[in-house]
Design a protein around this motif. Structure first.
Motif, mmCIF file in Angstrom:
data_model
loop_
_atom_site.group_PDB
_atom_site.id
_atom_site.type_symbol
_atom_site.label_atom_id
_atom_site.label_comp_id
_atom_site.label_asym_id
_atom_site.label_seq_id
_atom_site.Cartn_x
_atom_site.Cartn_y
_atom_site.Cartn_z
ATOM 1 N N SER A 390 0.836 -1.198 0.000
ATOM 2 C CA SER A 390 0.000 0.000 0.000
ATOM 3 C C SER A 390 0.871 1.248 0.000
ATOM 4 O O SER A 390 1.957 1.271 0.578
ATOM 5 C CB SER A 390 -0.893 0.008 1.238
ATOM 6 N N ARG A 391 0.371 2.291 -0.705
ATOM 7 C CA ARG A 391 1.100 3.548 -0.756
ATOM 8 C C ARG A 391 0.505 4.572 0.200
ATOM 9 O O ARG A 391 0.667 5.770 0.008
ATOM 10 C CB ARG A 391 1.095 4.093 -2.185
ATOM 11 N N VAL A 392 -0.217 4.125 1.192
ATOM 12 C CA VAL A 392 -0.754 5.051 2.177
ATOM 13 C C VAL A 392 0.381 5.794 2.874
ATOM 14 O O VAL A 392 0.308 7.002 3.102
ATOM 15 C CB VAL A 392 -1.629 4.310 3.199
ATOM 16 N N LEU A 393 1.448 5.056 3.213
ATOM 17 C CA LEU A 393 2.587 5.706 3.864
ATOM 18 C C LEU A 393 3.202 6.759 2.949
ATOM 19 O O LEU A 393 3.574 7.848 3.391
ATOM 20 C CB LEU A 393 3.636 4.651 4.240
ATOM 21 N N TRP A 394 3.293 6.451 1.642
ATOM 22 C CA TRP A 394 3.839 7.430 0.699
ATOM 23 C C TRP A 394 2.967 8.680 0.658
ATOM 24 O O TRP A 394 3.468 9.799 0.615
ATOM 25 C CB TRP A 394 3.913 6.785 -0.687
ATOM 26 N N ARG A 395 1.664 8.502 0.685
ATOM 27 C CA ARG A 395 0.774 9.665 0.661
ATOM 28 C C ARG A 395 0.896 10.470 1.946
ATOM 29 O O ARG A 395 0.808 11.706 1.932
ATOM 30 C CB ARG A 395 -0.670 9.211 0.437
ATOM 31 N N ARG A 454 -9.942 -0.324 6.183
ATOM 32 C CA ARG A 454 -11.090 -1.149 6.558
ATOM 33 C C ARG A 454 -11.052 -2.522 5.899
ATOM 34 O O ARG A 454 -11.370 -3.539 6.519
ATOM 35 C CB ARG A 454 -12.374 -0.413 6.170
ATOM 36 N N SER A 455 -10.623 -2.578 4.646
ATOM 37 C CA SER A 455 -10.675 -3.842 3.903
ATOM 38 C C SER A 455 -9.388 -4.641 3.998
ATOM 39 O O SER A 455 -9.427 -5.881 4.003
ATOM 40 C CB SER A 455 -10.973 -3.539 2.421
ATOM 41 N N PHE A 456 -8.234 -3.964 4.054
ATOM 42 C CA PHE A 456 -6.938 -4.653 4.079
ATOM 43 C C PHE A 456 -6.047 -4.022 5.140
ATOM 44 O O PHE A 456 -5.051 -3.359 4.817
ATOM 45 C CB PHE A 456 -6.261 -4.596 2.714
ATOM 46 N N PRO A 457 -6.378 -4.168 6.384
ATOM 47 C CA PRO A 457 -5.575 -3.506 7.434
ATOM 48 C C PRO A 457 -4.131 -3.989 7.474
ATOM 49 O O PRO A 457 -3.243 -3.255 7.908
ATOM 50 C CB PRO A 457 -6.329 -3.889 8.722
ATOM 51 N N ASN A 458 -3.870 -5.214 6.985
ATOM 52 C CA ASN A 458 -2.492 -5.738 7.034
ATOM 53 C C ASN A 458 -1.582 -5.071 6.012
ATOM 54 O O ASN A 458 -0.364 -5.230 6.082
ATOM 55 C CB ASN A 458 -2.503 -7.257 6.791
ATOM 56 N N ARG A 459 -2.165 -4.372 5.060
ATOM 57 C CA ARG A 459 -1.336 -3.688 4.050
ATOM 58 C C ARG A 459 -0.728 -2.398 4.589
ATOM 59 O O ARG A 459 0.149 -1.821 3.958
ATOM 60 C CB ARG A 459 -2.178 -3.367 2.804
ATOM 61 N N LEU A 460 -1.225 -1.903 5.739
ATOM 62 C CA LEU A 460 -0.773 -0.628 6.280
ATOM 63 C C LEU A 460 0.417 -0.825 7.200
ATOM 64 O O LEU A 460 0.452 -1.763 8.009
ATOM 65 C CB LEU A 460 -1.898 0.053 7.048
ATOM 66 N N PRO A 461 1.397 0.069 7.104
ATOM 67 C CA PRO A 461 2.498 0.040 8.076
ATOM 68 C C PRO A 461 1.953 0.264 9.485
ATOM 69 O O PRO A 461 0.988 0.998 9.686
ATOM 70 C CB PRO A 461 3.402 1.189 7.624
ATOM 71 N N ALA A 468 -1.336 9.225 17.867
ATOM 72 C CA ALA A 468 -0.620 10.368 18.465
ATOM 73 C C ALA A 468 0.738 10.573 17.836
ATOM 74 O O ALA A 468 1.513 11.391 18.281
ATOM 75 C CB ALA A 468 -0.473 10.162 19.977
ATOM 76 N N GLY A 469 1.033 9.834 16.769
ATOM 77 C CA GLY A 469 2.344 9.891 16.180
ATOM 78 C C GLY A 469 2.482 10.976 15.121
ATOM 79 O O GLY A 469 1.689 11.916 15.032
ATOM 80 N N LEU A 470 3.519 10.767 14.280
ATOM 81 C CA LEU A 470 3.847 11.760 13.271
ATOM 82 C C LEU A 470 2.724 11.933 12.251
ATOM 83 O O LEU A 470 2.524 13.017 11.721
ATOM 84 C CB LEU A 470 5.145 11.340 12.571
ATOM 85 N N PHE A 471 1.999 10.850 11.979
ATOM 86 C CA PHE A 471 0.979 10.888 10.932
ATOM 87 C C PHE A 471 -0.436 11.047 11.494
ATOM 88 O O PHE A 471 -1.415 10.642 10.880
ATOM 89 C CB PHE A 471 1.048 9.604 10.105
ATOM 90 N N SER A 472 -0.543 11.605 12.670
ATOM 91 C CA SER A 472 -1.857 11.763 13.322
ATOM 92 C C SER A 472 -2.563 13.020 12.780
ATOM 93 O O SER A 472 -2.761 13.994 13.488
ATOM 94 C CB SER A 472 -1.700 11.853 14.836
#
Length: 965
Positions: A390-395, A454-461, A468-472
């Motif tokens: 997943s490119r969620v982290l990239w976004r 929601r559909s593929f939670p394992n794809r997310l870092p 509460a972290g950097l991406f909150s």
């Protein structure tokens, strides 16, 4: 739209009832020229007016045609093409199931093609001006538009047609969203998006683009927003300047030649090299090097420069660049923003960056899943270079870059588009489209991230789950996503967008996006209807429209469409018809009042632009009563025989009752004329005789019938001429003719006799008989109908005979007036004049005789019997007295037998059972007739066998000499 209109329940039903009452209302009009702007602007929410619009007369139309002519020249071809496209849709739907979105989408596609071809045509004409505007952007905003006099177009026309094309494109996309079964028109499959199929199977190892496709297939709202985003990209791509032209100004300030092809930060690089030479350091300069803050600064010494040349140096070191390099950097990011804003595919972006040795910038854009969706609908995985991760982290990383303090606003906006970070995009939004793009782009990407979580939670870092972290953070900075209607409404409240958002095209596009087209059409239709009424009653319609336009431009009240915006009226009219066809409602008795008001306004424009042949097509979409009323208003302007025949054929084709149209036109025109001048309900007495006397008798007034015919009377005669073309309407024709003659004789004081004379020449009984000869033959089972028709034909002839008699009297007086003073009757000129007088006298006698016996004796009801009696009292005494004067005068120059005819008239009046005597008694004019007969008797006693027309006889009889005053 039609379905939602029916669901609107009581309010729309009440509006329908009000509109039906308006259509049949014939109340007197009032002058509303002083109607305030507040009244107009508040009208749409208060309801429909309790009166009908003022119908334009012939002179009104001529005045209106002057400004409309240029408009007609510009849009003449296009309006006919739109009509042909609409007609094809109508023919396609006949005999086929309703509610077929495919045919509607085909119509939309046809309309878009028309707009596109017009844009291409105008672009070729106005290319020089567009180039000038591109090269001098800031100054051109206040410059007057270049006008192409040969084609009657301006660059503003090009802009409006571009907006129209965009509107048709948006409508097609929204139809696909609302009617998923509509598919794609085969004529132009590339014009619309194809929604991915839900049958696509995805799993944990599916690529990002496959997951994106399934996300669009599952989420209806996301697909709608994605469609709008793609539409906004297309709009920017097709109507925007070339990328090189966009960055031209910054490129000039970068001071490195045209094309931005010079590598990297040239001027900052030279400064760094200079420091290295001064310090004789073999290693790379560092921000903490001794004295670097004071020695390595930009040309004007205002800020420290970076010590390294990697792309992140400026952000990482919190240092700046040389002024030229800053402009270079901004130009590059501006170009990147324009490319992602326009939806350029990644290969195009990569090619542009490679040409400028900026490949890393193209790599930064590689993570957007939409870059792999140029062919949505292909088999999963085809042409996909994305892996399963997943490119969620990239976004999220892009969102952090967008929020960086050291980033240029265009750099931040680029990363904002890739990540869906709204605040960074809003900083560079300068138009309605940009603002909408920023929000919908943010909403779509945010929904996609939620779908993956929601559909593929394992794809997310794992780090992304830390609240509460950097991406909150989220792309909307914590605010909730707005609905389409809420968003476009809020955009009208922004100062920077208010003027654009209140424009007609943006109002329409906003209603399509916000799904408020019903409300838009209802309110604007009501306002349009009311404004047209006020214009019709205003003494200065042009000034009225200027006031209205100024009020709209100043942003006072709600924004509405004005009657002079013919292009947007045409667009809305066709959109309404498309949605009504999709609602499956083809009954002419149930229509949205707003739709009918737009149709009515568009029909009015077509008529005044000389496109009468298109009127029946559009009128056929109105309710029956509204179609009759609308066509009755416009049909008066069709005066050529060939055009009338064509109009009759078209009205028959579209099932519009021509006889009802003509009847409505005549009756309302008469009512309109009556409202202009208050008068007694009876018939005014004819004024044939002058008040002056010469001898014992009164003279004939010169030109007593007049020659001036009002515009309303011209309209009435034009309307009656249509009956010469009708078949099988003999009785209706006679009834209408009798009605018109009665009306014109009631308007003697306003020159009704001149109009009656014109009518007797243009549509006389002989012409009607030639046209309706076959209609008058009836079988034995219709004896009663035949008897009624016979009586009406007699009544029509009686009224026409009165006009002929008056015309003969006026012509006789013209001969008398032309008699030279002291004319020798034995001379050739005298003999010629006496011959002319004899012919005129014989014509008077021939036309008056039918009036002296059983004239107007066949009324069809008691009310008409009363009117006929009033008309006899108003006309017969005056005509008889004028006839007596004519006979007495003619006896001087022709023969004393004319005196005998005068005495015979007296005998006819005094005969037992004479209907003429009653007219003289009722009108209290019997003493005048007795005096006239006494003069005739005296003239007979004193007349001897002198030479005809001798001065001696004239002097001895003491008769007046009628020379005309």
């Amino acid at each position: 739209m039609a379905a939602s209109a029916r669901a609107a329940s009581g309010e729309d039903a009440t509006a329908l009832e009000r509109q039906a009452a308006i259509n049949g209302d014939l109340q007197a009009e009032e002058d509303t020229s002083d109607l305030g702007m507040d009244d107009l602007l508040n009208f749409a929410v208060e309801g429909y007016p309790p009166f009908t619009p003022a119908w334009p007369t012939v002179s009104d139309v001529h005045r209106a045609l002057r400004p409309l002519q240029a408009e007609a020249d510009r849009v003449g071809k296009q309006v006919e093409e739109f009509a042909e496209t609409l007609d094809r849709l109508t023919n396609d739907t006949r005999g086929k199931p309703q509610n077929d979105p495919t045919r509607a989408l085909r119509l939309v596609d046809g309309c878009r093609k028309i707009a596109r071809s017009t844009v291409q045509y105008l672009r070729e004409i106005h290319a020089p001006e567009e180039q000038e505007r591109a090269s001098v952007r800031l100054e051109s905003k206040s410059r007057n538009s270049y006008k192409d006099s040969a084609h009657h177009t301006t660059a503003d026309d090009l802009k409006r047609w571009q907006q129209e094309e965009q509107t048709w494109h948006l409508l097609g996309l929204m139809l696909q969203v609302q009617y998923p079964s509509s598919g794609t028109p085969q004529a132009s499959p590339k014009a619309y998006l194809v929604r991915p199929s839900k049958e696509m199977e995805i799993n944990h190892y599916s690529s990002e683009s496959d997951v994106w496709s399934r996300f669009l297939a599952d989420d209806d709202q996301a697909w709608e927003r994605h469609s709008v985003v793609e539409w906004l990209k297309t709009c920017a791509r097709e109507s925007g300047q070339a990328i090189d032209e966009v960055v031209e100004e910054l490129e000039t300030d970068a001071d490195r030649g045209s094309g931005l092809c010079a590598h990297s930060w040239l001027y900052t690089k030279e400064a760094i090299k200079g420091q290295k030479r001064l310090r004789t350091w073999p290693q790379v300069l560092a921000p903490d090097s001794p004295g670097i803050d004071t020695s390595l600064r930009n040309a004007d010494g205002s800020k420290s420069l970076v010590t390294q040349l990697d792309p992140d140096a400026s952000t990482r070191q919190a240092r700046g660049l040389e002024h030229q390099d800053e402009n270079y950097e901004r130009a590059i990011w501006l170009a990147c923003w324009e490319m992602v804003r326009r939806g350029e595919d990644w290969n195009s972006v990569r090619g542009w960056c490679r040409d400028r040795a900026e490949n890393w910038r193209a790599i930064a854009l590689r993570g957007d899943p939409r870059h792999h969706l140029s062919n949505i609908g292909k088999a999963p995985g085809s042409g996909d270079g994305a892996g399963w991760q997943s490119r969620v982290l990239w976004r999220k990383a892009c969102a952090l870059a967008a929020q960086s303090d050291g980033a240029d606003k265009f750099e931040a906006a680029v990363y904002g588009v890739l990540s869906g970070h709204l605040p960074s995009m809003k900083k560079v939004c300068c138009s309605w489209n940009d603002y909408l793009f920023a929000h919908y782009n943010c909403y779509v990407l945010g929904a996609f991230d939620e779908y993956i979580a929601r559909s593929f939670p394992n794809r997310l870092p794992s780090g992304l789950s830390d609240k509460a972290g950097l991406f909150s953070f989220n792309g909307t900075s914590g605010s909730r996503a707005k609905s389409g209607n809420h968003l476009v409404t809020s955009m009208r409240e922004l100062k920077t967008l208010s003027e654009e958002a209140r424009g007609p095209f943006k109002l329409l596009q906003a209603s399509l996006i916000g799904k408020t087209l019903d409300e838009f059409v209802r309110n604007n239709g009501a306002f349009l209807f009311q404004t047209m009424i006020a214009m019709g009653r205003s003494r200065n319609p042009s000034r009225f429209l200027q006031r209205l336009g100024k009020s709209q431009a100043e942003g006072k009240g709600q924004a509405f469409i004005t009657p002079d915006d013919y292009q947007i009226i045409r667009i809305v009219t066709h959109i309404c018809l498309i949605y009504e066809s999709l609602g499956g409602n083809r009954s002419k008795e149930v229509h949205s009042p707003g739709t009918e008001n737009f149709l009515d306004a568009y029909i009015s424009f077509l008529s005044r632009a000389g496109k009468q042949r298109l009127l029946p097509l559009y009128a056929s979409f109105l309710s029956s009563e509204r179609a009759i009323s609308c066509m009755a208003r416009e049909i008066r302007l069709v005066v050529e025989y060939g055009e009338r025949r064509t109009m009759m054929r078209l009205m028959k084709q579209y099932n519009i009752d021509l006889s009802r149209v003509l009847n409505t036109q005549l009756r309302i025109s008469m009512k309109r004329s009556e409202n202009k001048k208050k008068r007694d309900p009876g018939y005014p007495t004819l004024c044939i005789l002058d008040s002056k006397r010469q001898g014992e008798l009164r003279t004939i007034r010169n030109g007593f019938m007049g020659s001036f015919i009002t515009d309303d009377q011209h309209d009435l005669i034009n309307g009656f001429e249509w009956y010469l073309l009708l078949d099988d309407y003999w009785e209706e024709t006679l009834d209408t003719g009798v009605l018109l003659y009665r009306y014109l004789f009631k308007t003697v004081g306003s020159k009704g006799l001149a109009a009656a004379k014109a009518m007797s020449k243009r549509v006389n009984f002989s012409m009607l008989c030639q046209r309706h000869g076959g209609s008058r033959s009836m079988n034995g089972g219709q004896a009663e109908k035949e008897q009624h028709a016979s009586k009406r034909s007699t009544t029509f002839q009686n009224l026409e005979q009165l006009v002929h008699a008056l015309n003969a009297i006026e012509a006789w007086q013209a001969e008398v007036k032309d008699k030279p003073r002291d004319l020798d009757m034995s001379s050739p000129m005298g003999k010629e004049w006496r011959d002319s007088l004899r012919k005129a006298s014989e014509s008077v006698e021939a036309h008056i005789q039918p009036l002296l016996q059983e004239w107007l004796q066949y009324p069809q009801d008691e009310s008409e019997a009363v009117e006929f009696e009033q008309l006899r009292e108003a006309c017969l005494p005056e005509v008889s007295l004028a006839y007596t004067a004519i006979l007495n005068y003619s006896s001087q120059y022709l023969s004393r037998s004319y005196l005998l005819k005068s005495m015979e008239l007296g005998a006819t009046i005094a005969a037992p059972g004479s209907d003429l005597a009653g007219c003289f008694v009722s009108s209290k004019r019997m003493p005048e007739m007795v005096d006239a007969l006494a003069v005739t008797s005296m003239n007979m006693l004193v007349a001897e066998e002198y030479g005809k027309g001798s001065k001696k006889m004239s002097a001895k009889m003491g008769l007046w000499s009628s020379r005309g005053s």
